[in-house]
Structures are given as structure tokens and as C-alpha cells.
Design an enzyme around this catalytic site. Structure first.
Site, PDB file in Angstrom:
ATOM      1  N   GLY A 121      11.787  88.090  16.954  1.00 25.55           N
ATOM      2  CA  GLY A 121      13.025  88.154  17.741  1.00 25.55           C
ATOM      3  C   GLY A 121      13.095  89.471  18.493  1.00 25.55           C
ATOM      4  O   GLY A 121      12.705  90.512  17.959  1.00 25.55           O
TER       5      GLY A 121
ATOM      6  N   THR B 269      13.588  95.319  14.129  1.00 25.27           N
ATOM      7  CA  THR B 269      14.420  94.144  13.864  1.00 25.27           C
ATOM      8  C   THR B 269      15.877  94.568  13.838  1.00 25.27           C
ATOM      9  O   THR B 269      16.208  95.610  13.255  1.00 25.27           O
ATOM     10  CB  THR B 269      14.097  93.417  12.531  1.00 25.27           C
ATOM     11  OG1 THR B 269      15.169  92.521  12.225  1.00 25.27           O
ATOM     12  CG2 THR B 269      13.916  94.352  11.346  1.00 25.27           C
TER      13      THR B 269
ATOM     14  N   ASP C  64      17.921  93.218  12.154  1.00 30.96           N
ATOM     15  CA  ASP C  64      18.382  92.960  10.781  1.00 30.96           C
ATOM     16  C   ASP C  64      18.248  94.176   9.861  1.00 30.96           C
ATOM     17  O   ASP C  64      18.842  94.197   8.784  1.00 30.96           O
ATOM     18  CB  ASP C  64      17.597  91.799  10.166  1.00 30.96           C
ATOM     19  CG  ASP C  64      17.940  90.460  10.784  1.00 30.96           C
ATOM     20  OD1 ASP C  64      18.874  90.414  11.609  1.00 30.96           O
ATOM     21  OD2 ASP C  64      17.283  89.462  10.451  1.00 30.96           O
TER      22      ASP C  64
ATOM     23  N   ARG D  10      46.425  84.843  12.146  1.00 29.88           N
ATOM     24  CA  ARG D  10      45.342  83.930  11.768  1.00 29.88           C
ATOM     25  C   ARG D  10      44.303  84.611  10.883  1.00 29.88           C
ATOM     26  O   ARG D  10      44.206  85.842  10.855  1.00 29.88           O
ATOM     27  CB  ARG D  10      44.599  83.468  13.025  1.00 29.88           C
ATOM     28  CG  ARG D  10      45.349  82.424  13.805  1.00 29.88           C
ATOM     29  CD  ARG D  10      44.633  82.149  15.116  1.00 29.88           C
ATOM     30  NE  ARG D  10      45.263  81.030  15.808  1.00 29.88           N
ATOM     31  CZ  ARG D  10      45.150  80.803  17.109  1.00 29.88           C
ATOM     32  NH1 ARG D  10      44.437  81.626  17.871  1.00 29.88           N
ATOM     33  NH2 ARG D  10      45.735  79.754  17.656  1.00 29.88           N
TER      34      ARG D  10
ATOM     35  N   GLY E 221      21.780  88.009  10.385  1.00 31.79           N
ATOM     36  CA  GLY E 221      21.257  88.576   9.143  1.00 31.79           C
ATOM     37  C   GLY E 221      20.805  87.424   8.278  1.00 31.79           C
ATOM     38  O   GLY E 221      21.603  86.766   7.635  1.00 31.79           O
TER      39      GLY E 221
ATOM     40  N   GLU F 265      24.953  85.270   8.589  1.00 36.92           N
ATOM     41  CA  GLU F 265      24.523  83.866   8.742  1.00 36.92           C
ATOM     42  C   GLU F 265      23.724  83.354   7.540  1.00 36.92           C
ATOM     43  O   GLU F 265      23.707  82.165   7.266  1.00 36.92           O
ATOM     44  CB  GLU F 265      23.698  83.704  10.022  1.00 36.92           C
ATOM     45  CG  GLU F 265      22.473  84.585  10.011  1.00 36.92           C
ATOM     46  CD  GLU F 265      21.634  84.533  11.271  1.00 36.92           C
ATOM     47  OE1 GLU F 265      21.859  83.680  12.128  1.00 36.92           O
ATOM     48  OE2 GLU F 265      20.729  85.379  11.362  1.00 36.92           O
TER      49      GLU F 265
ATOM     50  N   ARG G 256      40.318  80.541  12.471  1.00 36.37           N
ATOM     51  CA  ARG G 256      39.454  80.335  13.642  1.00 36.37           C
ATOM     52  C   ARG G 256      38.073  80.933  13.383  1.00 36.37           C
ATOM     53  O   ARG G 256      37.910  81.805  12.525  1.00 36.37           O
ATOM     54  CB  ARG G 256      40.053  81.018  14.867  1.00 36.37           C
ATOM     55  CG  ARG G 256      41.309  80.351  15.398  1.00 36.37           C
ATOM     56  CD  ARG G 256      40.971  79.033  16.087  1.00 36.37           C
ATOM     57  NE  ARG G 256      42.117  78.510  16.819  1.00 36.37           N
ATOM     58  CZ  ARG G 256      43.069  77.730  16.306  1.00 36.37           C
ATOM     59  NH1 ARG G 256      43.006  77.375  15.029  1.00 36.37           N
ATOM     60  NH2 ARG G 256      44.057  77.307  17.058  1.00 36.37           N
TER      61      ARG G 256
ATOM     62  N   GLN H 162      24.269  89.754  19.991  1.00 34.36           N
ATOM     63  CA  GLN H 162      23.989  90.949  19.180  1.00 34.36           C
ATOM     64  C   GLN H 162      22.607  91.539  19.471  1.00 34.36           C
ATOM     65  O   GLN H 162      22.310  92.662  19.100  1.00 34.36           O
ATOM     66  CB  GLN H 162      24.045  90.597  17.683  1.00 34.36           C
ATOM     67  CG  GLN H 162      25.413  90.214  17.205  1.00 34.36           C
ATOM     68  CD  GLN H 162      25.369  89.444  15.898  1.00 34.36           C
ATOM     69  OE1 GLN H 162      25.550  89.996  14.838  1.00 34.36           O
ATOM     70  NE2 GLN H 162      25.125  88.150  15.966  1.00 34.36           N
TER      71      GLN H 162
HETATM   72  O1  F6P Z   1      15.259  88.415  12.889  1.00 32.23           O
HETATM   73  C1  F6P Z   1      16.248  88.746  13.770  1.00 32.23           C
HETATM   74  C2  F6P Z   1      17.180  87.582  14.017  1.00 32.23           C
HETATM   75  O2  F6P Z   1      18.074  87.946  15.038  1.00 32.23           O
HETATM   76  C3  F6P Z   1      17.948  87.097  12.782  1.00 32.23           C
HETATM   77  O3  F6P Z   1      19.081  87.878  12.506  1.00 32.23           O
HETATM   78  C4  F6P Z   1      18.263  85.678  13.162  1.00 32.23           C
HETATM   79  O4  F6P Z   1      18.435  84.866  12.041  1.00 32.23           O
HETATM   80  C5  F6P Z   1      17.056  85.268  13.929  1.00 32.23           C
HETATM   81  O5  F6P Z   1      16.476  86.427  14.443  1.00 32.23           O
HETATM   82  C6  F6P Z   1      17.346  84.293  15.037  1.00 32.23           C
HETATM   83  O6  F6P Z   1      16.138  83.878  15.571  1.00 32.23           O
HETATM   84  P1  F6P Z   1      15.956  83.106  16.947  1.00 32.23           P
HETATM   85  O7  F6P Z   1      16.077  84.111  18.045  1.00 32.23           O
HETATM   86  O8  F6P Z   1      14.586  82.543  16.859  1.00 32.23           O
HETATM   87  O9  F6P Z   1      17.036  82.091  17.037  1.00 32.23           O
END
Ligand code: F6P
Length: 342
Positions: free
Chosen positions: A10, A125, A127, A162, A170, A222, A266, A274
Site C-alpha cells: 500500500g 506503512t 499502519d 449522536r 489498521g 478496521e 452514524r 488516510q
Molecule cells: O497496509 C496499509 C493499509 O492501508 C491497511 O491499513 C489497509 O488495511 C490496507 O492497506 C488496505 O489495502 P488496499 O489499499 O489494498 O485496499
């Protein structure tokens, strides 16, 4: 020397700053040539290359994404993938490789180094879950973006009384969620490291509302998962490194929170916003330092190492060590966030 460079996995803000630093020092100081592979390991397999010069990297420092392109290609999952990489390296007289990536890209780099291909890794990353470095570039930018979003969601949540469930990236580690949650004063933060109990989450929200607060912000990474048997998980699609494609936990949580608490709820899923756009100054500096350290390591004949940040120093660590275990959110930082739950 002729040095290959690629960006895999990514994308993350700061990739171009690394490329620029490598090219500038290689060319201006050492007199080495730099050859870019397009789209991560895919370009090394398919021999898709471009020569990088100080001229071609001009102006890329503040740009998000990667001028080389990226992919999640795993050469060890492709027939003759590694042999093809060896052919490409021979065909273009490449002496050493700089791989910029996360655990997957650097996992491949580590195996190639064991096979005798001179390889140096640069950790990347959003993450922030790579071992061997205190921070990866891209993380700081992602935290800034998430924090700004949470600040903005506060005012609309308050106006409408709300609960806002905000899903943050993540996959295996909740670093962005915990940092942005702390920075923006989230009322609950759910991360993959700590399976959650939805009843407890709802108790926090109800307690807060009983204390006179009229809104709540729930941050959920996530990859956060419920405690066994408390909430149904859906099966997800997998990529070539075996990772599930996530996204959607907030949509599953929100109706349940609304039902159990009675408060209107919501959802906001921040998603790839991000990862996009210009890197923060912190990430530009970190990426530049790591790029310089990587070209220095290659120049000195190093292989099988990753450059990383330890404290305030940039150090070299064995690639194997960096990709062995994920760096997850520690108890100490979670305990700080927990003080503000509910
Ligand atoms: O590894 C970085 C990341 O942004 C993660 O946080 C996320 O789950 C994943 O990549 C999303 O991957 P893609 O861009 O393939 O949808």
C-alpha cells in the site's frame, strides 16, 4: 554501481521523499546510477524499468503516492517469479536493490537477500506495525488526517447528540486508531490487539451520556474483532500475501450500538483518504533520513538489512528481525487511552 529501487504494498505519504533522497545522494555524491522498477516486485519480474536522475525526481518531495507505482505482487507466488527477477537484475546490470515497503515487500527482500541478491530495505506503512523501527513514515501523516477528521466529527456529533462510529485503517495493529483517538479525545477506541465486548462499549457510551454528555465518538480500527461469540464476523476476500481486504466493521457496529443504547448513531469510514496527499514535515524528514541511510548502506556493500529509526538515531537492523514479528500497540499506550473511555 547500478542500484535498483522499488516501492511495494500500500502506498504511504513519504515514498517519493525516499526515492528523491536515494537518487540525489547516489548520483550527486557517490556517482551511482539508480534504476526504478515500476509497480513493486511486478516491475522487477516483468522488467519494467526507468532510469531515475536528479532531474527526474525534481519536485517530488511534497508529493503523495509514489512516482514508481506500487502493487501487492508476491514473486514467491508467481511461477518463476524469483528467476525472472534474477534475469531482470542481470539484464540491467543491477548490483543491489533498495526495496521500500512493509512486512510483505520486505519479507520478499529478506528472502532475496538470503538467495544472494544484495538487498537493503526501507520501512514504510501508514499502519506503523513493522518491527525494527520506532516509526514508519506515512504513519504521522495518517494520524494527522484521522485526528482532523475526528475533530470535525466532534462538532457535528455534538450538534445532533449522536454517537459517531469512525472506522480507521489498521489491519493487524491499531496504531493510527489509538494515536488519533488520543489526540482527538475519542470516548472509546477499538483495536485488533484487544478483542472487544460490544456490551462494554455500550456501557461506556450510556455512562457518558448519564454524566451529561450528549454525544460520543467511537473509533474502531478496521481490523478490530469482537470477543469470541459476542458478534458475528464476515468472511473477507484475500490478496496474494493472504491478507483479508477489510472495511466495514463500523457499518456492522453502528446499528447494534443504536439498538442497545437508544442513541442515534452514524458511521464514517475514513478509508484511503488516510494514505493520500502530501506527507507531514515529520514524515518528509523521516523518509529523507531513511533514504540517505539506505543508499549509504548499499554503497558500503551491506545486504539483508533494513534502515530504521531507534529513538532519534537511524540504525541498520537485520531484515529478518524486522519482518519476523509485527509491532502491535503496547499495553502502556492503550492504558493511557482507556482512562478517557466512557
Ligand atoms: O497496509 C496499509 C493499509 O492501508 C491497511 O491499513 C489497509 O488495511 C490496507 O492497506 C488496505 O489495502 P488496499 O489499499 O489494498 O485496499
Amino acid at each position: 554501481m547500478r542500484i535498483g529501487i522499488l516501492t511495494g504494498g500500500g502506498d504511504a505519504p513519504g515514498l517519493n521523499a525516499v526515492i528523491r533522497a536515494v537518487v540525489r545522494k547516489a548520483s550527486d555524491i557517490y556517482g551511482h546510477a539508480v534504476i526504478g522498477f515500476r509497480n513493486g516486485w511486478k516491475g522487477a519480474i516483468d522488467a519494467e524499468v526507468e532510469t531515475l536522475t536528479p532531474e527526474s525526481v525534481k519536485g517530488i518531495l511534497p508529493r503523495g503516492g509514489t512516482i514508481l507505482g506500487t502493487s501487492r505482487t508476491n514473486p514467491f507466488k508467481i511461477t518463476d517469479g524469483v528467476t525472472k527477477i534474477q534475469h531482470t537484475l542481470q539484464a540491467f546490470n543491477i548490483d543491489a536493490l533498495i526495496a521500500i515497503g512493509g512486512e510483505d515487500t520486505l519479507g520478499v527482500a529478506s528472502k532475496l537477500a538470503e538467495l544472494g541478491i544484495k538487498t537493503v530495505g526501507v520501512p514504510k506503512t501508514i499502519d506503523n506495525d513493522l518491527s525494527g523501527t520506532d516509526y514508519t513514515f506515512g504513519f504521522n501523516t495518517a494520524v494527522e488526517i484521522a485526528t482532523e477528521a475526528l475533530d470535525r466529527l466532534h462538532s457535528t456529533a455534538e450538534s445532533h447528540q449522536r454517537v459517531m462510529v469512525v472506522e480507521i485503517m489498521g489491519r493487524h495493529a491499531g496504531w493510527i486508531a489509538i494515536y488519533s483517538g488520543l489526540a482527538a479525545g475519542a470516548d472509546v477506541v477499538l483495536i485488533p490487539e484487544r478483542p472487544f465486548d460490544l456490551d462494554e462499549v455500550c456501557e461506556h457510551i450510556v455512562r457518558r451520556h448519564h454524566r451529561g454528555r450528549t454525544f460520543s465518538i467511537v473509533v474502531v480500527a478496521e481490523g478490530a474483532t469482537p470477543k469470541e461469540g459476542t458478534f458475528e464476523q464476515l468472511a473477507d476476500e484475500k490478496d496474494s500475501f493472504g491478507h483479508v481486504r477489510l472495511g466495514g466493521i463500523a457499518n456492522r457496529l453502528a446499528p447494534e450500538i443504536e439498538k442497545r443504547t437508544g442513541f442515534e448513531t452514524r458511521v464514517t469510514i475514513l478509508g484511503h483518504v488516510q494514505r493520500g496527499g502530501t506527507p507531514t514535515a515529520f514524515d518528509r524528514v523521516l523518509a529523507t533520513r531513511l533514504g540517505i541511510a539506505a543508499i549509504d548502506a548499499v554503497h558500503e556493500g551491506e545486504s539483508g538489512v533494513m534502515v530504521g529509526l531507534r529513538g532519534t538515531e537511524v540504525v541498520r537492523v537485520p531484515l529478518k528481525e524486522a519482518v519476523g514479528v509485527l509491532k502491535t500497540v503496547d499495553d502502556a499506550i492503550y492504558a493511557v487511552a482507556e482512562v478517557f473511555f466512557g
